[in-house]
Design a protein around this motif. Structure first.
Motif, PDB file in Angstrom:
ATOM      1  N   ARG A  20       0.825  -1.211   0.000  1.00 48.57           N
ATOM      2  CA  ARG A  20       0.000   0.000   0.000  1.00 48.57           C
ATOM      3  C   ARG A  20       0.861   1.263   0.000  1.00 48.57           C
ATOM      4  O   ARG A  20       0.526   2.253  -0.669  1.00 48.57           O
ATOM      5  N   ILE A  21       1.971   1.233   0.747  1.00 51.54           N
ATOM      6  CA  ILE A  21       2.875   2.389   0.763  1.00 51.54           C
ATOM      7  C   ILE A  21       3.502   2.583  -0.619  1.00 51.54           C
ATOM      8  O   ILE A  21       3.590   3.704  -1.138  1.00 51.54           O
ATOM      9  N   LEU A  22       3.962   1.480  -1.225  1.00 56.44           N
ATOM     10  CA  LEU A  22       4.570   1.578  -2.554  1.00 56.44           C
ATOM     11  C   LEU A  22       3.557   2.075  -3.590  1.00 56.44           C
ATOM     12  O   LEU A  22       3.890   2.894  -4.460  1.00 56.44           O
ATOM     13  N   LEU A  23       2.317   1.588  -3.470  1.00 54.04           N
ATOM     14  CA  LEU A  23       1.267   2.049  -4.375  1.00 54.04           C
ATOM     15  C   LEU A  23       0.993   3.537  -4.162  1.00 54.04           C
ATOM     16  O   LEU A  23       0.800   4.297  -5.130  1.00 54.04           O
ATOM     17  N   ALA A  24       1.001   3.965  -2.900  1.00 58.76           N
ATOM     18  CA  ALA A  24       0.756   5.381  -2.598  1.00 58.76           C
ATOM     19  C   ALA A  24       1.863   6.255  -3.179  1.00 58.76           C
ATOM     20  O   ALA A  24       1.594   7.344  -3.714  1.00 58.76           O
ATOM     21  N   ILE A  25       3.100   5.795  -3.086  1.00 59.07           N
ATOM     22  CA  ILE A  25       4.213   6.561  -3.650  1.00 59.07           C
ATOM     23  C   ILE A  25       4.070   6.674  -5.168  1.00 59.07           C
ATOM     24  O   ILE A  25       4.206   7.755  -5.752  1.00 59.07           O
ATOM     25  N   ALA A  26       3.784   5.524  -5.827  1.00 57.79           N
ATOM     26  CA  ALA A  26       3.647   5.527  -7.284  1.00 57.79           C
ATOM     27  C   ALA A  26       2.495   6.432  -7.729  1.00 57.79           C
ATOM     28  O   ALA A  26       2.637   7.228  -8.659  1.00 57.79           O
ATOM     29  N   LEU A  27       1.350   6.313  -7.049  1.00 61.50           N
ATOM     30  CA  LEU A  27       0.207   7.148  -7.412  1.00 61.50           C
ATOM     31  C   LEU A  27       0.488   8.619  -7.130  1.00 61.50           C
ATOM     32  O   LEU A  27       0.090   9.503  -7.905  1.00 61.50           O
ATOM     33  N   GLY A  28       1.182   8.891  -6.022  1.00 63.24           N
ATOM     34  CA  GLY A  28       1.520  10.272  -5.703  1.00 63.24           C
ATOM     35  C   GLY A  28       2.375  10.905  -6.782  1.00 63.24           C
ATOM     36  O   GLY A  28       2.169  12.063  -7.167  1.00 63.24           O
ATOM     37  N   VAL A  29       3.338  10.122  -7.302  1.00 65.40           N
ATOM     38  CA  VAL A  29       4.212  10.636  -8.364  1.00 65.40           C
ATOM     39  C   VAL A  29       3.422  10.838  -9.662  1.00 65.40           C
ATOM     40  O   VAL A  29       3.517  11.893 -10.305  1.00 65.40           O
ATOM     41  N   LEU A  30       2.630   9.835 -10.034  1.00 64.60           N
ATOM     42  CA  LEU A  30       1.902   9.915 -11.300  1.00 64.60           C
ATOM     43  C   LEU A  30       0.836  11.010 -11.280  1.00 64.60           C
ATOM     44  O   LEU A  30       0.728  11.815 -12.208  1.00 64.60           O
ATOM     45  N   VAL A  31       0.049  11.047 -10.198  1.00 69.46           N
ATOM     46  CA  VAL A  31      -1.014  12.049 -10.112  1.00 69.46           C
ATOM     47  C   VAL A  31      -0.424  13.442  -9.964  1.00 69.46           C
ATOM     48  O   VAL A  31      -0.951  14.426 -10.503  1.00 69.46           O
ATOM     49  N   GLY A  32       0.717  13.536  -9.278  1.00 75.82           N
ATOM     50  CA  GLY A  32       1.348  14.836  -9.071  1.00 75.82           C
ATOM     51  C   GLY A  32       1.806  15.492 -10.355  1.00 75.82           C
ATOM     52  O   GLY A  32       1.950  16.716 -10.411  1.00 75.82           O
ATOM     53  N   LEU A  33       2.045  14.700 -11.374  1.00 75.46           N
ATOM     54  CA  LEU A  33       2.474  15.261 -12.660  1.00 75.46           C
ATOM     55  C   LEU A  33       1.363  16.055 -13.348  1.00 75.46           C
ATOM     56  O   LEU A  33       1.635  16.938 -14.165  1.00 75.46           O
ATOM     57  N   VAL A  34       0.106  15.713 -13.033  1.00 76.43           N
ATOM     58  CA  VAL A  34      -1.014  16.356 -13.724  1.00 76.43           C
ATOM     59  C   VAL A  34      -2.024  16.991 -12.770  1.00 76.43           C
ATOM     60  O   VAL A  34      -2.982  17.606 -13.214  1.00 76.43           O
ATOM     61  N   ALA A  35      -1.822  16.842 -11.465  1.00 78.75           N
ATOM     62  CA  ALA A  35      -2.819  17.299 -10.497  1.00 78.75           C
ATOM     63  C   ALA A  35      -2.922  18.817 -10.473  1.00 78.75           C
ATOM     64  O   ALA A  35      -1.902  19.521 -10.499  1.00 78.75           O
TER      65      ALA A  35
END
Length: 415
Positions: A20-35
């Motif tokens: 869950r932590i690794l998924l949160a990091i990956a999603l944070g990076v991906l979503v942060g590019l376009v958020a």
């Protein structure tokens, strides 16, 4: 045969904290590019509230867990509890000081000082929270540690009564808060941090930097185990490398489970294979699964030095020494949940080292990323302590009866 939806949901394996932590990091990076900025500020608000609650609950957590843990050491085979506890605490301190020495020598060479300096003042960011809520703690972290120590030692000197019962019940409440509130929200917290860092253009530098730090920490845990077993081999007059090789099934089990509790049967079996007598092994292994956290201490100390350097700060040697001593006490009663050690340590990190929200989030993320390595180091080192206690005990095994009465009630943990 058909099953109801509730049964089907119950049968689905739960996603562990690390995924869950690794998924949160990956999603944070991906979503942060376009958020959009509004989304970043929403999660900044959530993180500010979570961080405020964490600052409120940590001093209470330390008092509620450390005091009864020390009080529990007054039961059973007193002198063997004192001996084992002293060796375990010394081993934990050794790991912390070794990590400090290596980090101060190596990290300035591989890290760029000040590369994360903007993290030192996150409240100055234009993408800060919409609002904050003041959550002052009932007392300071240092007050909690000192009070827990005084009350815990006091409880060892008197028969168990209302005070001990009250602390045990308080411990149950606080562990439930950690299990049902803090730990489930950690992935959301980490997501928000990496979302903000990505939006600010810092995240790839952070990830690349900490890969090198994680490699150094892994090598440190290997060195710690070698030293522990060499010392134990000299004291116990056994081949240290053969003993360490014998303990590898316990190490592998801990890597797979990230749980010292789940690994106890394997650790106990392998300790007996090494030659530790059953009364000693049955007593020391369960106790050390709770109080011996050398691997966890190595990770926290090394990562904290890395964060200080990356944030442009200076490592204060005297302050770090005091931090390690306090960390050793805090680690004794870290809550028995994944990532519990770093949650308990966050109070000391904030109060003694002055870590802010973003720095604490980095500590949590990097700690949990190699959580199983720290747990494996902890439980494997338990056998080295059992070898030493077995040798020092000689034929004096009074007070130990296969560990049935001596085993501590404190829950063995996942750290």
């Amino acid at each position: 045969m058909s099953h109801t939806p509730a049964v089907e949901r119950a049968r689905r394996p739960r996603l562990g904290l690390l995924p869950r932590i690794l998924l949160a990091i990956a999603l944070g990076v991906l979503v942060g590019l376009v958020a959009p900025d509004a989304m970043v500020r929403v999660f900044a608000t959530v993180n500010a509230l979570f961080s405020g609650f964490l600052g409120f609950i940590v001093p209470v957590l330390i008092l509620a867990l450390v005091a009864p843990a020390i009080g529990d050491l007054g039961r059973g085979a007193g002198k063997w509890l004192a001996l084992t506890g002293g060796i375990a605490y010394g081993s934990t301190l050794f790991g912390g000081f070794l990590a400090l020495a290596v980090a101060m020598l190596v990290f300035p060479l591989i890290l760029q000082p000040g590369s994360l300096e903007a993290m030192s003042n996150p409240e100055d960011s234009l993408l800060g929270p919409f609002f904050t809520v003041e959550m002052p703690p009932p007392f300071e972290v240092m007050t909690a540690l000192l009070l827990a120590f005084v009350l815990g030692v006091g409880m060892t000197l008197m028969p168990k009564g209302t005070l001990h019962t009250g602390f045990v019940e308080l411990r149950t409440i606080i562990e439930r808060v950690v299990t049902t509130v803090i730990v489930p929200l950690l992935p959301v917290y980490i997501f928000g941090v990496f979302l903000g860092m990505t939006a600010a253009g810092e995240v790839f530098n952070v990830i690349g930097t900490f890969l090198g730090v994680i490699l150094v920490v892994f090598l440190l845990t290997v060195v710690v185990l070698l030293i522990q077993f060499v010392v134990a081999g000299v004291v116990a007059r056994r081949n240290p490398f053969r003993a360490l090789a014998t303990m590898m099934p316990a190490y592998a089990t801990a890597l797979g489970t990230s749980s010292s509790a789940a690994t106890i049967p394997v650790t106990l079996r392998q300790a007996l294979t090494v030659g530790v007598r059953r009364p000693i092994a049955s007593f020391v292994i369960p106790l050390c699964a709770t109080i011996h956290l050398t691997g966890s201490t190595v990770k926290i100390v090394a990562f904290s030095v890395a964060v200080i350097i990356l944030s442009g700060g200076q490592v204060d040697l005297g302050l770090m020494i005091g931090f390690i001593f306090m960390l050793g006490v805090t680690m004794v009663a870290a809550p028995g949940v994944p990532g519990g050690a770093i949650v308990a340590a966050s109070g000391v990190l904030a109060s003694m080292l002055g870590f802010n929200e973003a720095q604490l989030a980095l500590m949590v993320a990097t700690y949990i990323a190699i959580d199983s390595i720290g747990t494996a180091t902890n439980v494997t080192g338990d056998a080295a302590i059992a070898m030493v206690v077995d040798r020092l005990a000689g034929d004096r095994l009074d007070g130990l009866d296969d560990g049935e009465d001596a085993e501590p009630t404190t829950t063995a943990t996942t750290r």
